[in-house]
Design a protein around this motif. Structure first.
Motif, PDB file in Angstrom:
ATOM      1  N   GLN A   8      81.307  79.099  50.136  1.00 22.97           N
ATOM      2  CA  GLN A   8      81.330  79.628  48.775  1.00 22.97           C
ATOM      3  C   GLN A   8      82.705  79.474  48.121  1.00 22.97           C
ATOM      4  O   GLN A   8      82.886  79.810  46.950  1.00 22.97           O
ATOM      5  N   TYR A  22      74.332  79.652  41.656  1.00 24.86           N
ATOM      6  CA  TYR A  22      73.919  78.266  41.532  1.00 24.86           C
ATOM      7  C   TYR A  22      74.224  77.703  40.149  1.00 24.86           C
ATOM      8  O   TYR A  22      74.525  76.516  40.005  1.00 24.86           O
ATOM      9  N   GLN A  23      74.167  78.533  39.129  1.00 29.07           N
ATOM     10  CA  GLN A  23      74.512  78.074  37.777  1.00 29.07           C
ATOM     11  C   GLN A  23      75.984  77.698  37.701  1.00 29.07           C
ATOM     12  O   GLN A  23      76.348  76.679  37.104  1.00 29.07           O
ATOM     13  N   SER A  26      76.536  74.464  39.671  1.00 27.37           N
ATOM     14  CA  SER A  26      75.977  73.285  39.006  1.00 27.37           C
ATOM     15  C   SER A  26      76.930  72.673  37.990  1.00 27.37           C
ATOM     16  O   SER A  26      76.866  71.473  37.705  1.00 27.37           O
ATOM     17  N   GLU A  66      69.046  80.799  46.845  1.00 28.75           N
ATOM     18  CA  GLU A  66      70.179  81.559  46.309  1.00 28.75           C
ATOM     19  C   GLU A  66      70.173  82.965  46.892  1.00 28.75           C
ATOM     20  O   GLU A  66      69.120  83.588  47.051  1.00 28.75           O
ATOM     21  N   LEU A 111      71.715  70.429  44.495  1.00 25.78           N
ATOM     22  CA  LEU A 111      70.862  71.460  43.900  1.00 25.78           C
ATOM     23  C   LEU A 111      69.609  70.773  43.364  1.00 25.78           C
ATOM     24  O   LEU A 111      69.708  69.801  42.616  1.00 25.78           O
ATOM     25  N   THR A 132      65.095  77.284  42.470  1.00 29.97           N
ATOM     26  CA  THR A 132      66.098  76.236  42.633  1.00 29.97           C
ATOM     27  C   THR A 132      66.651  76.357  44.048  1.00 29.97           C
ATOM     28  O   THR A 132      66.990  77.455  44.492  1.00 29.97           O
ATOM     29  N   LEU A 134      69.232  74.810  47.298  1.00 28.72           N
ATOM     30  CA  LEU A 134      70.431  74.054  47.636  1.00 28.72           C
ATOM     31  C   LEU A 134      70.237  73.429  49.010  1.00 28.72           C
ATOM     32  O   LEU A 134      69.798  74.100  49.940  1.00 28.72           O
TER      33      LEU A 134
END
Length: 327
Positions: A8, A22-23, A26, A66, A111, A132, A134
């Motif tokens: 992370q 995740y946003q 991305s 996520e 992603l 979504t 990963l």
């Protein structure tokens, strides 16, 4: 690669209130699908050519949802990941697109939006709807047999229309497939691939100035065939292919070693010794060759002891010196 959550640290310092993990991730990733449905971040660069559309790939992967610490799917626990063919064995569209952007040795994070992953329905109970996901993917290797499959399906006359380099390339692909199958302990299927390669090379006449290229390719295949037949416990065939390799290179230590192993399995101890001593002469400090000679010596001692015991039993007098027929 492993079973723990992805690092992370790349997100530290990002100030984006209201955005999910995740946003935020991305925003740093490359769009490889054209609609931001598949995003990529290279962790370690690879080398060589990109994966081809008809390839079979060897990958390690872990998939995460996520806010999950552990992967919902991973093959990293496998000692030897299986070969997976694009378009057949890989079910996620996003993974297929991602792999087509990778090179050997590359490690990347992707992603996949729902359209490229598990869709609006998800995959209960593990994957919720519209998820979504990963994936961390490491491309260990890939093999493309489409070209060789098409070539092998041609007649000998049609194959002769192609340059020698094409034949050598196809034979190399077949051998590499065989090597992968061999590492998976699928010795019979490895042998089939090796034989396809050998047939191509034996069938092709080459000009004198290029004959050495064919012979070098044949030598590798013959050595592999000999080893495969040893694993299949068919020493006569192993010896046959080992001796064919020696016709190309009479001092090849591997060929001499394979022949020695085959003769040992057939209990032809003198022939085994001859081959192994010749192999040792070429590579005096080879651990495997020296161990095989020790094994041969041990087997031969046991054989001699059993022969002596058999002879003793055959000619030993009955009882305490009595003759047959006495009461």
């Amino acid at each position: 690669m492993g079973g723990s959550a992805p690092d992370q640290g790349v997100l530290e310092g990002d100030d984006a209130p209201g955005q999910s993990l995740y946003q935020r991730l991305s925003q740093r990733m490359l769009d490889i699908s054209g609609d931001r449905g598949v995003l990529k971040d290279v962790i370690r660069e690879g080398a060589g050519d990109l994966v081809t559309p008809d390839a079979s790939v060897i990958v390690k992967y872990s998939g995460y949802l996520e806010h999950m610490d552990k992967p919902f799917d991973s093959n990293c626990f496998r000692k030897s990941p299986r070969l997976m063919k694009l378009g057949e064995d890989i079910t996620l569209w996003g993974m297929e697109l991602g792999l087509l952007s990778m090179r050997r040795g590359e490690l990347a994070r992707f992603l996949f939006k729902p359209k490229y992953a598990y869709g609006t329905l998800g995959c209960p109970p593990l994957i919720p709807p519209d998820a979504t996901v990963l994936f961390e993917i490491e491309l260990l290797d890939f093999l493309d047999s489409a070209e060789s499959d098409k070539f092998c399906a041609l007649s000998a006359e049609q194959q002769d229309q192609f340059p020698l380099q094409k034949v050598l390339k196809v034979a190399t692909t077949e051998r590499e497939f065989g090597n992968y199958l061999f590492r998976q302990n699928r010795f019979y299927h490895a042998k089939v691939r090796y034989k396809r390669a050998l047939l191509l090379l034996q069938r092709r006449a080459a000009p004198l100035d290029e004959q050495h290229l064919v012979e070098a390719a044949k030598l590798l295949v013959l050595l592999n065939l000999s080893f495969a037949y040893l694993k299949l416990e068919r020493p006569i065939m192993a010896l046959n292919y080992g001796e064919q390799a020696l016709l190309i290179d009479q001092k090849n230590a591997k060929a001499l070693f394979r022949c020695g192993q085959a003769c040992l399995l057939m209990t032809e101890y003198q022939k085994a010794r001859d081959f192994l001593v010749r192999a040792q002469k070429e590579q005096p400090f080879n651990h495997d060759i020296n161990n095989e000679l020790k094994k041969l010596a041990s087997y031969y001692r046991d054989y001699v002891d059993k022969e002596k015991e058999m002879c003793h039993r055959m000619f030993a007098p009955y009882g305490n010196g009595s003759t047959v027929g006495e009461n």
